[in-house]
Write an enzyme that holds these catalytic residues in place. Structure first.
Site, PDB file in Angstrom:
ATOM      1  N   ASP A  15      38.779  30.395  83.585  1.00 52.12           N
ATOM      2  CA  ASP A  15      38.284  30.648  82.225  1.00 52.12           C
ATOM      3  C   ASP A  15      38.282  29.388  81.370  1.00 52.12           C
ATOM      4  OD1 ASP A  15      38.246  33.432  82.947  1.00 52.12           O
ATOM      5  OD2 ASP A  15      40.406  33.429  82.617  1.00 52.12           O
ATOM      6  N   LYS A  18      33.486  27.058  82.290  1.00 55.88           N
ATOM      7  CA  LYS A  18      32.637  26.360  83.269  1.00 55.88           C
ATOM      8  C   LYS A  18      31.161  26.674  83.081  1.00 55.88           C
ATOM      9  CE  LYS A  18      35.235  27.900  86.715  1.00 55.88           C
ATOM     10  NZ  LYS A  18      36.559  28.196  86.181  1.00 55.88           N
ATOM     11  N   GLY A  42      34.101  35.131  86.193  1.00 59.10           N
ATOM     12  CA  GLY A  42      33.250  35.519  85.068  1.00 59.10           C
ATOM     13  C   GLY A  42      32.758  34.259  84.399  1.00 59.10           C
ATOM     14  N   HIS A  43      31.464  34.004  84.497  1.00 56.17           N
ATOM     15  CA  HIS A  43      30.908  32.791  83.897  1.00 56.17           C
ATOM     16  C   HIS A  43      29.968  33.179  82.766  1.00 56.17           C
ATOM     17  CE1 HIS A  43      31.634  30.330  87.821  1.00 56.17           C
ATOM     18  NE2 HIS A  43      32.729  30.802  87.275  1.00 56.17           N
ATOM     19  N   GLN A 228      37.243  30.533  89.338  1.00 53.79           N
ATOM     20  CA  GLN A 228      38.674  30.555  88.979  1.00 53.79           C
ATOM     21  C   GLN A 228      39.131  29.161  88.520  1.00 53.79           C
ATOM     22  OE1 GLN A 228      37.805  32.142  92.267  1.00 53.79           O
ATOM     23  NE2 GLN A 228      37.283  33.737  90.843  1.00 53.79           N
TER      24      GLN A 228
END
Ligand code: IMP
Length: 434
Positions: A15, A18, A42-43, A228
């Site tokens: 988080d 990125k 989650g991007h 990650q």
């Protein structure tokens, strides 16, 4: 010849923001490749008023001419991928074989993996890892176990898939029933569901390793997009409170089927403080009003699970370790704006354990370690409108410089808000980032 490839990884517990930097770099790359993790990631990419929050599709989807590749190292959930493709399609972004390819060698997340993940966590109770329940760990366990693994190649070969499931499902059903009293899954129903996924994805399934090696040999620019963060790496993170894949730059080669020389320049993403989702040691955690303030200003809730993230001070000792491990070339610092309004900011410079200051970072010693802090002056001003390093308040500049010294790497990019425009390029040496 030195290649122009770039690898973007997180140096903390994920988080780190990125999505934004990967998106900024994607326009000059021919390939954007996911090589680790799966739908646990989650991007988020924000363009104008549009926000895209993705889990599995590589972040190059907004740029014409970019081929997005899900490589062999990914734990691939076909249902999630098809949902993301459909959701992007509704927003006018078409993903098909012209801009998205999936490695035939990627391992598939099956329904029993998600069950094993959530049921084992429930059974572990207070001792749980706090996974995202996306079936990641059980999928990678089957990859290592081999005979119970399903790969993307099997999805496009109905006979092979049926045959494998006839062998695998009785084993899984027996384990799930014995350990968790779970209802059995039906082999034929599961086969039909996954054969249908395979039918829809078939045009995109390819030998991704061969494609990427050819691209690298031709000198076409590739970006490897990490998932990650390094401290969650299965080998080098705070085991066992980690994810199940190699998320550092060291994982690019096995995860994408390219030689180590293809990794290129490694950009290490950091946020201006620390966060962690799930259980595990976190020496700089602030389970107090300071941590609450960071969570609130940084909107620190999981993209995948919505869980509140644990928040704390920047841990330069951990980040230096992660930067050294991946051979980081340059740092990109995000969420500096979140620190505005604090009278003072703390940075962890080292750990003390058993009365001694540790020489080397040791993930196994973290649980018993005490952080050694340095305190710096804070700043009151909001940063969202700053566009150059010099426009930042002097105290914020000093904070960035101190991070550079402690981590031993230059900060080339500073993000001070979610918009693409809220990015300060600070003497970056990463090609084509401007
Ligand atoms: P898993 O990857 O779902 O097995 O979760 C293992 C650990 O990694 C848990 O602590 C998760 O919260 C954490 N984790 C997995 N993916 C991410 C991510 O993308 N960001 C932050 N933490 C993650």
């Amino acid at each position: 010849m030195q290649n122009r490839n770039v690898t973007v990884i997180g140096l903390q517990w994920g988080d780190e923001g990125k999505g934004k930097i990967v998106d900024a770099l994607a326009k000059s790359c021919r390939y954007v490749v996911r090589y680790c993790g799966g739908a646990n990631a989650g991007h988020t990419v924000v363009v104008g008023n549009e926000k895209f929050a993705l889990h599995l599709i590589p972040c190059g989807f907004l740029h014409k001419g970019v081929m997005n590749v899900v490589a062999n190292g990914v734990a691939f959930d076909p249902g999630v991928a098809l949902e993301e493709i459909a959701a992007l399609g509704r927003r006018g972004i078409t993903l098909d074989a012209s801009n998205l390819l999936i490695s035939a060698a990627a391992n598939v997340v099956m329904p029993y993996h998600k069950l094993e993940d959530s049921l084992s966590e429930r059974q572990l109770g207070d001792g749980k890892i706090g996974t995202t329940a996306r079936g990641i760990g059980p999928c990678y366990a089957d990859r290592a176990y081999r005979m119970t693994a399903i790969r993307v190649a099997d999805l496009v070969n109905p006979d092979a898939l049926r045959k494998k499931l006839q062998t695998i499902l009785p084993i899984k059903n027996a384990i799930l029933a014995a350990l968790y009293q779970a209802q059995p899954l039906d082999a034929e129903k599961t086969a039909q569901e996954y054969i249908e996924y395979g039918r829809q994805l078939a045009p995109m399934v390819c030998n991704a390793g061969a494609l990427l090696r050819r691209a690298a040999a031709r000198g076409e620019r590739i970006m490897f997009e990490g998932g990650q963060g390094s401290m969650l790496d299965v080998d080098h993170g705070t085991h066992p409170f980690v994810t199940s894949s190699s998320v550092t730059a060291c994982g690019v080669s096995p995860g994408a089927g390219v030689p180590p020389s293809a990794v290129g320049q490694v950009v290490g993403l950091i946020k201006a403080y620390s966060t962690r989702v799930g259980a595990g040691p976190f020496p700089t955690e602030q389970a107090n009003p300071t941590g609450d303030r960071l969570r609130q200003r940084g909107r620190e809730y999981g993209t995948t699970t919505g869980r509140p993230r644990r928040c704390g001070w920047f841990d330069a000792f951990a980040v230096r370790y992660a930067a050294e491990l991946s051979g980081v070339f340059e740092l990109a610092l995000s969420l500096l704006d979140v620190l505005s309004g604090l009278k003072e900011v703390k940075v962890c410079t080292a750990y003390r354990a058993g009365g001694e200051v540790l020489q080397d970072y040791d993930p196994d010693a973290v649980a018993a370690a005490e952080p050694v802090y340095e305190t710096l002056p804070g700043w009151a001003e909001e940063l969202g409108d700053c566009r150059t390093f010099e426009q930042l308040p002097k105290a914020a500049q000093a904070y960035v410089k101190r991070i550079e010294q402690l981590v031993g790497r230059p900060v080339g990019v500073i993000s001070i808000g979610p918009e693409r425009s809220q990015t300060i390029l600070h003497n970056t040496r990463i090609e084509d980032l401007a």
